[in-house]
Scaffold this motif. Structure first.
Motif, PDB file in Angstrom:
ATOM      1  N   THR A  63       7.093  34.843 -10.077  1.00 32.00           N
ATOM      2  CA  THR A  63       7.978  34.355 -11.145  1.00 32.00           C
ATOM      3  C   THR A  63       8.323  32.887 -10.912  1.00 32.00           C
ATOM      4  O   THR A  63       8.300  32.070 -11.825  1.00 32.00           O
ATOM      5  N   MET A  64       8.626  32.543  -9.648  1.00 34.14           N
ATOM      6  CA  MET A  64       8.958  31.146  -9.341  1.00 34.14           C
ATOM      7  C   MET A  64       7.760  30.228  -9.610  1.00 34.14           C
ATOM      8  O   MET A  64       7.898  29.168 -10.221  1.00 34.14           O
ATOM      9  N   ALA A  65       6.576  30.654  -9.141  1.00 30.13           N
ATOM     10  CA  ALA A  65       5.389  29.799  -9.291  1.00 30.13           C
ATOM     11  C   ALA A  65       5.027  29.615 -10.764  1.00 30.13           C
ATOM     12  O   ALA A  65       4.662  28.522 -11.199  1.00 30.13           O
ATOM     13  N   GLN A  66       5.175  30.690 -11.540  1.00 30.92           N
ATOM     14  CA  GLN A  66       4.848  30.565 -12.974  1.00 30.92           C
ATOM     15  C   GLN A  66       5.791  29.598 -13.678  1.00 30.92           C
ATOM     16  O   GLN A  66       5.453  29.041 -14.706  1.00 30.92           O
ATOM     17  N   HIS A  67       6.980  29.427 -13.107  1.00 29.70           N
ATOM     18  CA  HIS A  67       7.940  28.522 -13.727  1.00 29.70           C
ATOM     19  C   HIS A  67       8.023  27.185 -13.007  1.00 29.70           C
ATOM     20  O   HIS A  67       8.980  26.451 -13.197  1.00 29.70           O
ATOM     21  N   GLY A  68       7.071  26.906 -12.141  1.00 30.97           N
ATOM     22  CA  GLY A  68       6.980  25.538 -11.641  1.00 30.97           C
ATOM     23  C   GLY A  68       7.131  25.315 -10.159  1.00 30.97           C
ATOM     24  O   GLY A  68       7.042  24.171  -9.724  1.00 30.97           O
ATOM     25  N   ALA A  69       7.384  26.366  -9.339  1.00 28.13           N
ATOM     26  CA  ALA A  69       7.469  26.138  -7.891  1.00 28.13           C
ATOM     27  C   ALA A  69       6.051  25.955  -7.379  1.00 28.13           C
ATOM     28  O   ALA A  69       5.400  26.887  -6.918  1.00 28.13           O
ATOM     29  N   LYS A  70       5.558  24.728  -7.473  1.00 26.59           N
ATOM     30  CA  LYS A  70       4.122  24.528  -7.257  1.00 26.59           C
ATOM     31  C   LYS A  70       3.729  24.575  -5.785  1.00 26.59           C
ATOM     32  O   LYS A  70       2.559  24.372  -5.455  1.00 26.59           O
ATOM     33  N   VAL A  71       4.704  24.866  -4.903  1.00 28.98           N
ATOM     34  CA  VAL A  71       4.380  25.013  -3.486  1.00 28.98           C
ATOM     35  C   VAL A  71       3.291  26.076  -3.306  1.00 28.98           C
ATOM     36  O   VAL A  71       2.490  26.008  -2.366  1.00 28.98           O
ATOM     37  N   LEU A  72       3.224  27.054  -4.215  1.00 32.42           N
ATOM     38  CA  LEU A  72       2.104  28.005  -4.247  1.00 32.42           C
ATOM     39  C   LEU A  72       1.616  28.151  -5.683  1.00 32.42           C
ATOM     40  O   LEU A  72       2.422  28.199  -6.621  1.00 32.42           O
ATOM     41  N   HIS A  73       0.324  28.222  -5.846  1.00 35.71           N
ATOM     42  CA  HIS A  73      -0.277  28.305  -7.170  1.00 35.71           C
ATOM     43  C   HIS A  73      -0.038  29.712  -7.750  1.00 35.71           C
ATOM     44  O   HIS A  73      -0.250  30.712  -7.055  1.00 35.71           O
ATOM     45  N   ASP A  74       0.410  29.775  -9.005  1.00 35.26           N
ATOM     46  CA  ASP A  74       0.800  31.081  -9.558  1.00 35.26           C
ATOM     47  C   ASP A  74      -0.348  32.096  -9.545  1.00 35.26           C
ATOM     48  O   ASP A  74      -0.165  33.256  -9.153  1.00 35.26           O
ATOM     49  N   GLU A  75      -1.544  31.658  -9.902  1.00 32.08           N
ATOM     50  CA  GLU A  75      -2.645  32.637  -9.952  1.00 32.08           C
ATOM     51  C   GLU A  75      -3.046  33.101  -8.555  1.00 32.08           C
ATOM     52  O   GLU A  75      -3.490  34.238  -8.365  1.00 32.08           O
ATOM     53  N   ALA A  76      -2.861  32.225  -7.569  1.00 26.54           N
ATOM     54  CA  ALA A  76      -3.158  32.625  -6.186  1.00 26.54           C
ATOM     55  C   ALA A  76      -2.167  33.700  -5.734  1.00 26.54           C
ATOM     56  O   ALA A  76      -2.542  34.671  -5.070  1.00 26.54           O
ATOM     57  N   VAL A  77      -0.902  33.539  -6.112  1.00 28.55           N
ATOM     58  CA  VAL A  77       0.111  34.542  -5.734  1.00 28.55           C
ATOM     59  C   VAL A  77      -0.195  35.870  -6.441  1.00 28.55           C
ATOM     60  O   VAL A  77      -0.118  36.943  -5.839  1.00 28.55           O
ATOM     61  N   ALA A  78      -0.586  35.789  -7.707  1.00 27.89           N
ATOM     62  CA  ALA A  78      -0.913  37.009  -8.453  1.00 27.89           C
ATOM     63  C   ALA A  78      -2.092  37.727  -7.787  1.00 27.89           C
ATOM     64  O   ALA A  78      -2.094  38.952  -7.645  1.00 27.89           O
ATOM     65  N   TYR A  79      -3.057  36.962  -7.334  1.00 26.85           N
ATOM     66  CA  TYR A  79      -4.240  37.529  -6.667  1.00 26.85           C
ATOM     67  C   TYR A  79      -3.823  38.215  -5.357  1.00 26.85           C
ATOM     68  O   TYR A  79      -4.260  39.319  -5.039  1.00 26.85           O
ATOM     69  N   ALA A  80      -2.939  37.532  -4.604  1.00 22.40           N
ATOM     70  CA  ALA A  80      -2.469  38.090  -3.328  1.00 22.40           C
ATOM     71  C   ALA A  80      -1.735  39.403  -3.569  1.00 22.40           C
ATOM     72  O   ALA A  80      -1.894  40.374  -2.820  1.00 22.40           O
ATOM     73  N   LEU A  81      -0.952  39.448  -4.632  1.00 24.71           N
ATOM     74  CA  LEU A  81      -0.198  40.667  -4.967  1.00 24.71           C
ATOM     75  C   LEU A  81      -1.165  41.798  -5.315  1.00 24.71           C
ATOM     76  O   LEU A  81      -1.052  42.909  -4.801  1.00 24.71           O
ATOM     77  N   ARG A  82      -2.147  41.488  -6.172  1.00 19.11           N
ATOM     78  CA  ARG A  82      -3.109  42.508  -6.606  1.00 19.11           C
ATOM     79  C   ARG A  82      -3.925  43.059  -5.432  1.00 19.11           C
ATOM     80  O   ARG A  82      -4.257  44.218  -5.396  1.00 19.11           O
ATOM     81  N   HIS A  83      -4.251  42.179  -4.477  1.00 20.47           N
ATOM     82  CA  HIS A  83      -5.143  42.597  -3.389  1.00 20.47           C
ATOM     83  C   HIS A  83      -4.403  42.897  -2.091  1.00 20.47           C
ATOM     84  O   HIS A  83      -5.039  43.105  -1.050  1.00 20.47           O
TER      85      HIS A  83
END
Ligand code: ADP
Ligand code: ASP
Ligand code: MG
Length: 408
Positions: free
Chosen positions: A213-233
């Motif tokens: 949620t943070m990354a999707q709204h701009g916390a660019k310290v981690l890329h949002d799609e990378a976090v989503a991938y980490a969550l899924r896998h």
């Protein structure tokens, strides 16, 4: 601590390290990273290092292309931008060899990163890291150029701005890595961008759901799609500071919002984030279908939030990946009624926390605090776990500070 190697596997436990642009901005920094990588291998790990382009090399390459023409082709831009990461990978490999270890650098294509053919923001559809595995078996440190892949048609693609994080996490999944460490210029994830809110606090760990949620709204310290991938896998991520080896960083657990956080954070937001690069569109008396069709023609634009009413459309969009911005405003506002507008001189300041967007009290309180300090948001968008205030760019740090106070 020395890593354990199982007797039937020639490859020791694998660690993926990713170093972003500011971490590799000079030769001194690249050499310092080389020494640390060599030391990590000596501890018994198979080390794969993903690198970004040096400093702001990507922006500089873009600028050069746009000096030639205002509308360079997406394919050629991908060819151009992918060279930024390739320069870093070779330099780091040369530095590692200087410090006595064996290493080899690979482009995204050589690393087996297969994508679709959406130039500028391609999606990874398969990872076949056979060459990386072979070289790890030979005892080499493998350096990979982040942010890029190759399509089935053998075209070079890039993964969107900040996309080297995505390379790292995809390789972590494909190589079954023990850890995926993302190094940048901050020592972890904070309760707000520490460069904007000076009393932001570092979070020792958080769930991937909250981070997403943070990354999707701009916390660019981690890329949002990378976090989503980490969550899924189910991959754990560590955000750390590059040139501070002892930094404990932040652990991003690959799980959902935790139960205890659900109870603790009722009516209490857990973080504030800021997002640049948004476009706010408010179109009145328009044909919504036509307006949405125009949006689909803008490469790289991602809708963050959108409300469609009868002949009325309000939306905020992430435009970080829009290379050709000229004409977007005109296209979106074509045939719309007076009173419609499209702004890119605004920022999205978002308060995140479980159920924060469902609670009228939370919204009322936050809005009152902003207004008491003289900030009237241009628009407000609510999602279950986020409230976004669209404010004038000049009000960004003040608004972030005010909202951050609510989390304490
Ligand atoms: P890199 O170039 O290494 O990928 P980025 O610039 O993408 O690094 O990400 C690091 C930056 O993210 C920091 O410099 C910081 O300003 C920003 N940032 C935004 N929100 C946060 C946050 N909540 N916590 C930590 N850093 C944040
Ligand atoms: N170099 C690319 C960028 O600046 C990718 C990255 O840094 O992750 O967006
Ligand atoms: Mg980044």
């Amino acid at each position: 601590m020395k890593a354990m190697m199982t007797s039937d596997s020639p490859i020791p436990p694998i660690v993926i390290q990713k170093y972003g642009g500011s971490s590799v901005a000079s030769l001194e920094k690249i050499e310092a990273i080389a020494q640390r990588v060599v030391a990590r291998q000596a501890m018994g790990y198979g080390v794969v290092v993903v690198v970004s382009a040096m400093g702001d090399a990507t922006d500089q390459l873009l600028q050069i292309a746009f000096q030639i023409t205002p509308n360079p082709s997406a394919r050629e831009l991908d060819m151009l931008l992918s060279t930024g990461e390739r320069a870093t990978m070779a330099l780091l490999s040369i530095a590692i060899q200087k410090y006595g270890a064996q290493s080899i650098s690979f482009t995204g294509s050589q690393s087996g990163i297969i994508t679709n053919d959406s130039h500028a923001c391609a999606r990874i559809i398969a990872v076949r890291p056979y060459r990386i595995q072979d070289e790890l078996e030979r005892g080499k440190i493998v350096i990979v150029a982040g942010f890029q892949g190759t399509s089935y048609r053998n075209e070079i693609t890039t993964l969107g701005r900040g996309g080297s994080d995505m390379t790292a996490i995809a390789l972590a999944g494909a190589l079954n890595a023990e850890a995926c460490e993302i190094y940048s210029d901050v020592d972890g994830v904070y309760s707000a961008d520490p460069k904007v809110v000076l009393d932001a606090v570092k979070l020792d760990e958080l769930s991937a759901d909250a981070m997403l949620t943070m990354a999707q709204h701009g916390a660019k310290v981690l890329h949002d799609e990378a976090v989503a991938y980490a969550l899924r896998h189910g991959i754990a991520l560590y955000a750390k500071k590059s040139h501070q080896p002892d930094s404990t960083g932040t652990l991003i657990r690959p799980d959902g919002w935790p139960e205890h956080a659900l109870k603790a954070s009722k009516n209490r937001p857990t973080a504030v984030v800021t997002a640049k690069y948004i476009l706010y569109l408010s179109a009145r008396d328009v044909d919504i279908t036509t307006c949405l069709a125009r949006l689909t023609g803008i490469d790289g634009l991602k809708i963050i939030d959108c409300v469609c009413g009868h002949r009325q459309l309000e939306l905020i969009a992430d435009i970080w990946n829009c290379r050709d911005f000229s004409g977007i405003r005109a296209a979106l506002l074509e045939n719309s009624a007076p009173g419609s507008f499209c702004r890119d001189d605004v920022l999205n300041v978002t308060l995140t926390g479980i159920d924060i967007g469902r609670d009228p009290n939370g919204l009322h309180h936050a809005l009152t605090c902003l207004k008491n300090d003289g900030i009237t948001p241009v628009a407000i968008f609510c999602q279950p776990n986020a409230i976004s205030f669209v404010v004038n760019s000049s009000d960004c740090s003040k608004a972030s500070g005010i909202l951050h106070e609510l989390t304490r």
